[in-house]
Write a protein that holds these residues in place. Structure first.
Motif, PDB file in Angstrom:
ATOM      1  N   GLU A   5     -44.942 -42.043  12.613  1.00  0.00           N
ATOM      2  CA  GLU A   5     -45.797 -42.817  11.711  1.00  0.00           C
ATOM      3  C   GLU A   5     -46.767 -41.914  10.970  1.00  0.00           C
ATOM      4  O   GLU A   5     -47.048 -42.120   9.799  1.00  0.00           O
ATOM      5  CB  GLU A   5     -46.545 -43.896  12.495  1.00  0.00           C
ATOM      6  N   GLN A  64     -41.564 -51.461   5.537  1.00  0.00           N
ATOM      7  CA  GLN A  64     -42.118 -50.120   5.319  1.00  0.00           C
ATOM      8  C   GLN A  64     -42.043 -49.298   6.595  1.00  0.00           C
ATOM      9  O   GLN A  64     -41.712 -48.111   6.552  1.00  0.00           O
ATOM     10  CB  GLN A  64     -43.559 -50.213   4.818  1.00  0.00           C
ATOM     11  N   GLN A  68     -39.930 -45.853   7.024  1.00  0.00           N
ATOM     12  CA  GLN A  68     -40.519 -44.610   7.522  1.00  0.00           C
ATOM     13  C   GLN A  68     -39.733 -44.077   8.717  1.00  0.00           C
ATOM     14  O   GLN A  68     -39.490 -42.868   8.832  1.00  0.00           O
ATOM     15  CB  GLN A  68     -41.985 -44.821   7.883  1.00  0.00           C
ATOM     16  N   TYR A 100     -45.291 -39.954   7.893  1.00  0.00           N
ATOM     17  CA  TYR A 100     -45.016 -40.685   6.663  1.00  0.00           C
ATOM     18  C   TYR A 100     -46.109 -41.689   6.306  1.00  0.00           C
ATOM     19  O   TYR A 100     -45.884 -42.612   5.550  1.00  0.00           O
ATOM     20  CB  TYR A 100     -43.667 -41.408   6.784  1.00  0.00           C
TER      21      TYR A 100
END
Length: 145
Positions: free
Chosen positions: A139, A99, A103, A142
């Motif tokens: 970070e 993940q 991102q 997203y």
């Protein structure tokens, strides 16, 4: 049955059956007339167990441990539960890593959208990658994805 028959019946490759045989997860008998390996119904059941365990995320080493416990007359269930918790934790970490990478990739695509292409100079390969940074703002951009 022979390797190819066993593999076909279980929708896997003969090489996979041979590999499981080589590492001792399946132990066929040898036909005395031609030395071909002969797989029994018990071998097929063991193979189906292996396939099912792998589909649940267990490694071949995990499966070997389970089989050894079973062969020693011990329930493998406590070990299965323990290993499943460990595998879940590992998968959770891999998902989190993926993940974060996803991102970062999204941020890069957005950031690169309007940047020009550059000719390599010998010192640089691609300025998009070389000049890309993704810090806390990446970070944050997203965090709800």
């Amino acid at each position: 049955m022979k390797v190819k028959q066993l593999a076909t019946r279980n929708n896997i490759s003969p090489d996979t059956v041979r590999h499981y045989t080589r590492i001792g997860l399946i132990t066929p008998t040898k036909n005395p007339e031609n030395s071909y390996k002969q797989y029994s119904r018990a071998d097929e059941q063991r193979l189906q167990f292996i396939i099912q365990a792998k589909s649940l995320g267990f490694s071949l080493h995990d499966i070997e441990t389970m089989i050894m416990q079973s062969q020693q007359g011990q329930s493998a269930c406590p070990k299965v539960r323990e290993l499943m918790e460990l595998r879940l934790s590992e998968i959770e970490q891999k998902i989190a890593t993926m993940q974060a990478t996803y991102q970062k990739m999204q941020h890069a695509v957005k950031h690169w959208q309007n940047l020009p292409n550059c000719i390599p100079t010998g010192e640089h390969v691609c300025h998009l990658i070389e000049n890309f940074t993704c810090d806390l703002t990446c970070e944050e951009d997203y965090s709800d994805v």
